[in-house]
Design an enzyme around this catalytic site. Structure first.
Site, mmCIF file in Angstrom:
data_model
loop_
_atom_site.group_PDB
_atom_site.id
_atom_site.type_symbol
_atom_site.label_atom_id
_atom_site.label_comp_id
_atom_site.label_asym_id
_atom_site.label_seq_id
_atom_site.Cartn_x
_atom_site.Cartn_y
_atom_site.Cartn_z
ATOM 1 N N CYS A 42 0.812 -1.224 0.000
ATOM 2 C CA CYS A 42 0.000 0.000 0.000
ATOM 3 C C CYS A 42 0.847 1.276 0.000
ATOM 4 O O CYS A 42 0.625 2.185 -0.812
ATOM 5 C CB CYS A 42 -0.970 -0.010 1.180
ATOM 6 N N HIS A 65 -2.578 1.176 6.876
ATOM 7 C CA HIS A 65 -2.951 1.089 5.459
ATOM 8 C C HIS A 65 -3.187 2.487 4.894
ATOM 9 O O HIS A 65 -3.614 3.399 5.612
ATOM 10 C CB HIS A 65 -4.216 0.248 5.279
ATOM 11 N N HIS A 124 -5.946 1.682 -4.317
ATOM 12 C CA HIS A 124 -4.976 1.212 -3.331
ATOM 13 C C HIS A 124 -4.503 -0.197 -3.665
ATOM 14 O O HIS A 124 -5.099 -0.902 -4.485
ATOM 15 C CB HIS A 124 -5.579 1.248 -1.914
#
Length: 365
Positions: free
Chosen positions: A280, A328, A340
């Site tokens: 990420c 994240h 993402h």
């Protein structure tokens, strides 16, 4: 009288036999009943798809936390390795200079030996504490200017070489500690992913297909919403001639979004920064690098860069962070959607920002 006892004996034996048969039959029935109950209970013990998905998502989130720890440890390890290499090079250079100074003194010692003169120079080369040797003798008083200069240089190089060796030893110890942390974080990630794979392996092929279909439907809805938001944003810019955050920032945002879209469909791989796969923070780092802005490697550092914005004020290009531990991050594209790198086994994709617990948003630049 004996003839009357024999039938009674047979009757008792018969009754005993019946009781034995009855006991065996009851036990057998009980066993069959228990087996039947176990067989009926087994399916109930199997977790549902939603339960498996919930557990797997939790494991993936924990793995992502460990991934950020790994990324952080890797950065420190790489930096520490460079420092250690530099210290070793400097120590080697100082040792070479010390050896040169030692050879110079050696030449003086050889010359003194040949002429039958003082042997103090030779003694100096062998002593562990030159300064103490100087204090105990008047050798310097009887040396020529060039000899004194050679002795001074030798002492200087000896101290410098010792200092560099000690520093290099410290850097190598730090490198070793960083490598241990890196190994530990890597193992944590692998353990979490292995546990997730084990849970998923319990699903039937049909259940896995249903789960994949749910994911695909969700991502397709997110993609369409993002495309509508982008179209609306472009129309709004044309209508009033404005640009998001000014011309420079608008240009950067376009580059960020273009980069992110170009990565759609590429696999998530923990610790990866592209170009063929990403985690990420590796994706967000690469996207903003394409716009000329360097972001740190981890989510924990990226969240500190730029200007914080409220969830209701987010604009395309902003970084969106999730979970209490900020493990994240995604790139906001508008309409409540982001691009993402989600998790192992998945590809870079569109996702609704409400899918995970929102933490904060940041606008780099």
């Amino acid at each position: 009288m004996a003839s009357h006892r024999k039938p009674r004996t047979r009757i008792l034996k018969s009754a005993s036999t019946k009781r034995g048969v009855l006991g065996v039959t009851t036990a057998a029935l009980a066993s069959v009943s228990l087996l039947s109950q176990s067989a009926q209970a087994a399916p109930d013990d199997k977790p549902s798809i939603s339960e498996v998905k919930k557990k797997v998502d939790k494991l993936y989130q924990q793995a992502e936390t460990s991934t950020q720890k790994y990324n952080e440890a890797k950065e420190k390890t790489d930096a520490q390795r460079k420092k250690a290499d530099r210290s070793l090079d400097e120590a080697a250079e100082r040792t070479a200079k010390l050896n040169d100074a030692r050879r110079t003194l050696g030449n003086y010692a050889t010359a003194q030996y040949r002429t039958g003169g003082m042997s103090q120079t030779a003694t100096l080369l062998l002593t562990e504490d030159p300064q103490q040797f100087f204090q105990q003798t008047h050798m310097l008083d009887r040396m020529t200017g060039r000899q004194k200069e050679a002795v001074t240089d030798f002492e200087k190089q000896r101290k410098a070489a010792q200092s560099k060796r000690e520093h290099a030893t410290e850097e190598l110890a730090s490198l070793s500690a960083s490598q241990k942390a890196l190994k530990k974080n890597k193992q944590e990630v692998q353990d979490k992913l292995a546990e997730a794979r084990k849970l998923l392996s319990k699903l039937t092929a049909e259940e896995k297909a249903r789960l994949a279909a749910i994911e695909k439907k969700k991502q397709e809805a997110a993609r369409k919403a993002a495309e509508r938001a982008e179209e609306a944003r472009r129309e709004a810019e044309k209508g009033d001639g404005s640009q998001t955050g000014g011309g420079s920032h608008s240009s950067q945002v376009e580059k960020v979004l273009a980069y992110a879209k170009a990565q759609l469909g590429k696999p998530y791989v923990w610790g990866a920064t592209g170009p063929s796969s990403f985690d990420c923070s590796g994706l967000t780092q690469g996207a903003w690098k394409a716009a000329g802005i360097s972001l740190p490697r981890t989510t924990w550092d990226q969240v500190k860069v730029g200007t914080k914005v409220a969830k209701s004020d987010m604009k395309a290009g902003d970084l969106v962070f999730f979970y209490d531990d900020i493990s994240h991050v995604g790139i906001y594209v508008g309409g409540g959607q982001m691009i993402h790198a989600p998790k192992p086994g998945a590809d870079v994709t569109y996702e609704d920002v409400s899918y995970m617990p929102f933490h904060s948003a940041v606008r780099p630049g």
